[in-house]
Design a protein around this motif. Structure first.
Motif, PDB file in Angstrom:
ATOM      1  N   PRO A 193       3.118   3.428  -3.257  1.00 29.93           N
ATOM      2  CA  PRO A 193       2.258   2.247  -3.369  1.00 29.93           C
ATOM      3  C   PRO A 193       2.529   1.496  -4.670  1.00 29.93           C
ATOM      4  CG  PRO A 193       0.944   4.275  -3.170  1.00 29.93           C
ATOM      5  CD  PRO A 193       2.366   4.695  -3.235  1.00 29.93           C
ATOM      6  N   ASP A 194       2.294   0.184  -4.647  1.00 27.82           N
ATOM      7  CA  ASP A 194       2.545  -0.603  -5.854  1.00 27.82           C
ATOM      8  C   ASP A 194       1.295  -0.597  -6.741  1.00 27.82           C
ATOM      9  OD1 ASP A 194       3.556  -2.219  -7.773  1.00 27.82           O
ATOM     10  OD2 ASP A 194       4.095  -3.885  -6.445  1.00 27.82           O
ATOM     11  N   ASP A 195       1.034   0.563  -7.335  1.00 27.18           N
ATOM     12  CA  ASP A 195      -0.155   0.693  -8.179  1.00 27.18           C
ATOM     13  C   ASP A 195      -0.055  -0.180  -9.425  1.00 27.18           C
ATOM     14  OD1 ASP A 195      -1.374   2.490  -6.487  1.00 27.18           O
ATOM     15  OD2 ASP A 195      -0.369   4.212  -7.422  1.00 27.18           O
ATOM     16  N   GLU A 196       1.184  -0.402  -9.866  1.00 26.56           N
ATOM     17  CA  GLU A 196       1.346  -1.185 -11.082  1.00 26.56           C
ATOM     18  C   GLU A 196       0.850  -2.618 -10.882  1.00 26.56           C
ATOM     19  OE1 GLU A 196       5.296  -1.405 -12.695  1.00 26.56           O
ATOM     20  OE2 GLU A 196       4.568  -2.623 -14.392  1.00 26.56           O
ATOM     21  N   ALA A 197       1.249  -3.226  -9.741  1.00 30.55           N
ATOM     22  CA  ALA A 197       0.801  -4.600  -9.480  1.00 30.55           C
ATOM     23  C   ALA A 197      -0.728  -4.629  -9.426  1.00 30.55           C
ATOM     24  CB  ALA A 197       1.401  -5.104  -8.176  1.00 30.55           C
ATOM     25  N   ALA A 198      -1.312  -3.638  -8.755  1.00 32.58           N
ATOM     26  CA  ALA A 198      -2.778  -3.596  -8.658  1.00 32.58           C
ATOM     27  C   ALA A 198      -3.402  -3.476 -10.044  1.00 32.58           C
ATOM     28  CB  ALA A 198      -3.192  -2.423  -7.771  1.00 32.58           C
ATOM     29  N   ARG A 199      -2.779  -2.650 -10.885  1.00 30.28           N
ATOM     30  CA  ARG A 199      -3.320  -2.448 -12.238  1.00 30.28           C
ATOM     31  C   ARG A 199      -3.295  -3.754 -13.037  1.00 30.28           C
ATOM     32  NH1 ARG A 199      -1.214  -2.299 -16.846  1.00 30.28           N
ATOM     33  NH2 ARG A 199       0.952  -2.099 -16.162  1.00 30.28           N
ATOM     34  N   VAL A 200      -2.173  -4.486 -12.919  1.00 29.48           N
ATOM     35  CA  VAL A 200      -2.082  -5.735 -13.692  1.00 29.48           C
ATOM     36  C   VAL A 200      -3.153  -6.721 -13.222  1.00 29.48           C
ATOM     37  CG1 VAL A 200      -0.602  -7.658 -14.402  1.00 29.48           C
ATOM     38  CG2 VAL A 200       0.407  -5.394 -14.058  1.00 29.48           C
TER      39      VAL A 200
ATOM     40  N   GLN B  91       0.801  -1.231   0.000  1.00 30.69           N
ATOM     41  CA  GLN B  91       0.000   0.000   0.000  1.00 30.69           C
ATOM     42  C   GLN B  91       0.833   1.281   0.000  1.00 30.69           C
ATOM     43  OE1 GLN B  91      -2.315  -0.088   3.683  1.00 30.69           O
ATOM     44  NE2 GLN B  91      -0.740   1.014   4.791  1.00 30.69           N
ATOM     45  N   GLY B  92       2.162   1.141   0.158  1.00 34.53           N
ATOM     46  CA  GLY B  92       3.011   2.334   0.165  1.00 34.53           C
ATOM     47  C   GLY B  92       3.147   2.915   1.550  1.00 34.53           C
ATOM     48  N   ASP B  93       4.253   3.638   1.781  1.00 38.10           N
ATOM     49  CA  ASP B  93       4.427   4.341   3.055  1.00 38.10           C
ATOM     50  C   ASP B  93       5.293   5.563   2.800  1.00 38.10           C
ATOM     51  OD1 ASP B  93       6.995   3.303   2.762  1.00 38.10           O
ATOM     52  OD2 ASP B  93       6.724   1.761   4.292  1.00 38.10           O
TER      53      ASP B  93
ATOM     54  N   ASP C 137       5.857  -6.958  -2.504  1.00 34.19           N
ATOM     55  CA  ASP C 137       5.420  -8.222  -3.076  1.00 34.19           C
ATOM     56  C   ASP C 137       3.913  -8.231  -3.237  1.00 34.19           C
ATOM     57  OD1 ASP C 137       4.180  -9.201  -0.653  1.00 34.19           O
ATOM     58  OD2 ASP C 137       6.162  -9.802   0.063  1.00 34.19           O
ATOM     59  N   THR C 138       3.446  -9.204  -3.994  1.00 31.68           N
ATOM     60  CA  THR C 138       2.011  -9.393  -4.140  1.00 31.68           C
ATOM     61  C   THR C 138       1.732 -10.845  -3.820  1.00 31.68           C
ATOM     62  OG1 THR C 138       0.108  -9.195  -5.632  1.00 31.68           O
ATOM     63  CG2 THR C 138       2.182  -9.748  -6.671  1.00 31.68           C
ATOM     64  N   GLU C 139       0.796 -11.079  -2.907  1.00 31.72           N
ATOM     65  CA  GLU C 139       0.551 -12.433  -2.422  1.00 31.72           C
ATOM     66  C   GLU C 139      -0.808 -12.917  -2.905  1.00 31.72           C
ATOM     67  OE1 GLU C 139       1.227 -12.344   1.804  1.00 31.72           O
ATOM     68  OE2 GLU C 139       3.249 -11.532   1.527  1.00 31.72           O
ATOM     69  N   MET C 140      -0.864 -14.218  -3.200  1.00 28.28           N
ATOM     70  CA  MET C 140      -2.087 -14.794  -3.759  1.00 28.28           C
ATOM     71  C   MET C 140      -2.726 -15.740  -2.750  1.00 28.28           C
ATOM     72  SD  MET C 140      -0.205 -15.283  -7.343  1.00 28.28           S
ATOM     73  CE  MET C 140       1.350 -14.603  -6.740  1.00 28.28           C
ATOM     74  N   PHE C 141      -4.011 -15.571  -2.547  1.00 29.34           N
ATOM     75  CA  PHE C 141      -4.746 -16.340  -1.543  1.00 29.34           C
ATOM     76  C   PHE C 141      -5.926 -17.060  -2.167  1.00 29.34           C
ATOM     77  CE2 PHE C 141      -3.055 -14.513   2.442  1.00 29.34           C
ATOM     78  CZ  PHE C 141      -2.321 -13.465   1.926  1.00 29.34           C
ATOM     79  N   ILE C 142      -6.199 -18.255  -1.650  1.00 33.43           N
ATOM     80  CA  ILE C 142      -7.402 -18.971  -2.053  1.00 33.43           C
ATOM     81  C   ILE C 142      -8.435 -18.813  -0.941  1.00 33.43           C
ATOM     82  CG2 ILE C 142      -8.387 -21.250  -2.611  1.00 33.43           C
ATOM     83  CD1 ILE C 142      -6.448 -20.170  -4.758  1.00 33.43           C
ATOM     84  N   ASP C 143      -9.618 -18.402  -1.326  1.00 28.41           N
ATOM     85  CA  ASP C 143     -10.718 -18.311  -0.364  1.00 28.41           C
ATOM     86  C   ASP C 143     -11.299 -19.718  -0.207  1.00 28.41           C
ATOM     87  OD1 ASP C 143     -13.046 -17.949   1.029  1.00 28.41           O
ATOM     88  OD2 ASP C 143     -13.672 -16.176  -0.113  1.00 28.41           O
TER      89      ASP C 143
ATOM     90  N   ARG D 246      -4.817  -3.726  -0.322  1.00 31.28           N
ATOM     91  CA  ARG D 246      -3.560  -2.981  -0.183  1.00 31.28           C
ATOM     92  C   ARG D 246      -3.128  -3.032   1.272  1.00 31.28           C
ATOM     93  NH1 ARG D 246      -2.937   0.799  -4.518  1.00 31.28           N
ATOM     94  NH2 ARG D 246      -4.486   0.308  -6.116  1.00 31.28           N
ATOM     95  N   LEU D 247      -1.974  -3.619   1.511  1.00 31.52           N
ATOM     96  CA  LEU D 247      -1.543  -3.841   2.895  1.00 31.52           C
ATOM     97  C   LEU D 247      -0.168  -3.217   3.149  1.00 31.52           C
ATOM     98  CD1 LEU D 247      -2.638  -7.545   3.530  1.00 31.52           C
ATOM     99  CD2 LEU D 247      -3.935  -5.459   3.898  1.00 31.52           C
ATOM    100  N   PRO D 248       0.125  -2.978   4.429  1.00 26.58           N
ATOM    101  CA  PRO D 248       1.381  -2.291   4.770  1.00 26.58           C
ATOM    102  C   PRO D 248       2.605  -3.201   4.663  1.00 26.58           C
ATOM    103  CG  PRO D 248       0.167  -2.807   6.757  1.00 26.58           C
ATOM    104  CD  PRO D 248      -0.711  -3.196   5.600  1.00 26.58           C
TER     105      PRO D 248
END
Ligand code: SER
Length: 601
Positions: free
Chosen positions: A138-145, A131-133, A178-184, A158-160
């Protein structure tokens, strides 16, 4: 529908997917790090690749994929839940200055959701991004992809930094968001706002893509790296559990025989919901890790009292302790180890190769522990009873040391046992006793009668002063100034912390001023018992490498400091006297040392 793949199928599929994207498949490395004194074991796929992440050309090229064995004991108390393990296999794909965010995320998404590959329903996928500090945007690019791939904003969290940042291992070096992937899993949310990163078990993290794009410098700032890398890690055990729709990693084929064996040996005690299930998982996990450590091609780790040897001893002894709780008879480590070897031997040939070493060491350590366990247990039970009768809640460090030295009880073991009885152990006192013992063994002086000078009041006050000092250092120097060590005698405190430079006289004076200011405010010091997660959620300072029991104590000094600690502490900061720093010096590379005293008011 996700494909119900086995571990063997998943490894093969992963490597062939990345091969099809131009990656060279390289073999995983030893669990025992080659040239890295900062870690006792390989804890992630990136460790063996550090030189290449820093720019050295890799002989196989700039796109690599592998399966890496990892041991992580930082979360050992969490073992027993549905996902945590001390040994696990990590699937990794690597870009050494080649592709970056866009490709890494697209390929992760394709591998996870395409019916040709894992076939997870995209609707089950949630992701987190940095989420940026104040220091990094912030990693807007990862979010955009992720968004361009069809993941809606509601599932891009978006997390700290605590959640979405990796590295550096030391004070300086390559690191990044980093960007983490979760299974619900489809379980009901534990609370409103339950989201990936929550430990309730609804969202299971299976993969992490790290974008190593910064170099952290000694002054604490981040500069863009010349070579931007991708480091990803997918957990084999968790991923197959999710693919097979199982409630935990312990139901997968990797654990099935082991769990069945534990059930039989314990006459079904392992089925008892709660404690029984947890104990069985701990027994299975710790034996599996021990087998891999003892079977490592590099060898050299044996149960012992320091470093990696101690970690191994602790794993084995902790397993023995939980096996006893389940009523499993002695001699169980051998058949369990044989099962682990049978499960993994076809993929990890080293286990077959070192079968004798694995079983020999495990059996010998189990027997060694057996011989002293009963006596030690009696001793500890007596001690707990006496302390309780006197309304005490803290086990003196030198008693914990006797249990360690005479009965081979790892400190963390004594701590766990005590915490089950509502007691904590004076860690600083233990360390002091340990150090004294070492000095004495060096000198060969037999005349010492043992024990610390009984000057509890003075050490208690210095202990509280240490918390104030820790916080003040972070305020003056920055949040990187973290505890590396602490040692208290009745006369003075000694505190080691990470900081690259000598402190200026002004900084020393300012730290001293802040501590004395807090003493002057006469803040109440309170103690609460909670889990380490809760403590972290409340922003308590906690030693990253420390191992705490399930329930830990958090000491709060007014509105000033909050820290995880065994205590004991002064009731109010006003009792401390005047705080004076006597010396600020180097302790080791990147670590400074302060000696300070409390003068009578
Ligand atoms: N280093 C990262 C991790 O261990 C990705 O591999 O999660």
């Amino acid at each position: 529908m996700a494909r119900a793949l086995s571990a063997d199928e998943l490894r093969t599929l992963y490597l062939s997917f990345f091969k099809s994207k131009g990656h060279a498949v390289i073999s995983g490395s030893s669990l025992i790090p080659e040239n890295d004194p900062t870690v006792l074991f390989t804890t992630a796929g990136m460790h063996p690749l550090v030189p290449y992440l820093l720019g050295e050309p890799h002989p196989a090229g700039r796109r690599l994929a592998d399966v890496q064995k990892c041991v992580r004991t930082g979360d050992i108390e969490a073992v027993g839940d549905t996902t945590h393990l001390t040994f696990f296999e990590m699937l990794g794909n690597w870009s050494l200055g080649d592709y970056f965010k866009e490709d890494a995320i697209r390929w992760s998404y394709e591998f996870l959701t395409s019916p040709e590959w894992l076939g997870f329903d995209p609707a089950c996928l949630s992701v987190t991004v940095f989420q940026g500090d104040a220091e990094v945007a912030p990693d807007d690019e990862a979010a955009r992809v992720w968004k361009s791939l069809g993941i809606p904003d509601s599932r891009i969290h978006r997390l700290p930094r605590e959640d979405n940042w990796w590295g550096p291992a030391g004070l300086t070096g390559p690191c990044g968001p980093d960007t983490e992937m979760f299974i619900d899993t489809g379980k009901p949310a534990c609370k409103a706002g339950c989201r990936p990163g929550c430990r309730c078990g609804k969202f299971i993290e299976i993969w992490n893509d790290v974008f190593m794009q910064y170099n952290k410098k000694a002054d604490g700032t981040y500069e863009p790296l010349r070579q931007s890398n991708v480091d990803t890690g997918m957990g084999v055990e968790r991923t197959i559990a999710m693919l097979q729709g199982l409630p935990s990693v312990f139901e997968t084929e990797l654990f099935a025989s082991l769990m069945a064996q534990i059930r039989a040996l314990s006459n079904g005690a392992s089925d008892k919901p709660g404690e029984g299930v947890r104990a069985a998982r701990i027994v299975a996990d710790h034996i599996r890790s021990s087998v891999f450590i003892l079977g490592d091609p590099k060898g050299g780790v044996k149960p012992g009292n320091i470093g990696a040897n101690y970690v191994l001893r602790r794993l084995i002894r902790r397993s023995v302790r939980y096996a006893k709780m389940l009523g499993i008879p002695g001699g169980y480590t051998k058949p369990l180890a044989e099962t682990v070897i049978a499960t993994y031997g076809h993929f990890y040939a080293e286990l077959e190769l070192h079968r004798d070493r694995i079983i020999g060491e495990l059996t010998a350590e189990e027997e060694r522990f057996e011989r002293t366990l009963a006596d030690g247990q009696k001793e500890l039970t007596k001690l707990i009873q006496v302390l309780k009768e006197h309304g005490q809640t803290v086990v003196p460090g030198r008693k914990a040391f006797t249990l360690y030295d005479t009965y081979g009880f790892p400190l963390e073991f004594t701590e766990e046992w005590c915490s089950e009885n509502g007691l904590t152990v004076d860690r600083a006192g233990f360390e002091e006793a340990f150090r004294k013992h070492q000095e004495l063994s060096k000198q060969g002086d037999k005349s010492f009668k043992g024990g610390l000078a009984d000057n509890t009041g003075a050490t208690t006050n210095l202990h509280t002063a240490t918390h104030l000092l820790h916080k003040a250092l972070q305020m003056v120097l920055g949040s990187h100034a973290q505890q590396k060590g602490s040692n208290i005698t009745p006369e003075r405190l000694r505190f080691d912390f990470t900081h690259p430079d000598k402190m200026t006289p002004e900084q020393v004076a300012e730290v001293e001023r802040i501590v004395n200011e807090q003493i002057g405010r006469d803040l109440p010091v309170t103690c609460e018992v909670m889990t380490l997660d809760q403590a972290k959620e409340q922003g308590a300072m906690a030693l990253f490498s420390a191992k705490y029991g399930e329930q830990i104590k958090v000491f709060t000094a007014g509105d000033f400091s909050k820290e995880v600690c065994g205590g004991p502490h002064a009731a109010r900061t006003g009792e401390l006297g005047r705080f004076k720093i006597q010396k600020e010096e180097s302790s080791s590379a990147g670590v400074r040392r302060i000696r300070a005293v409390l003068e009578k008011p």
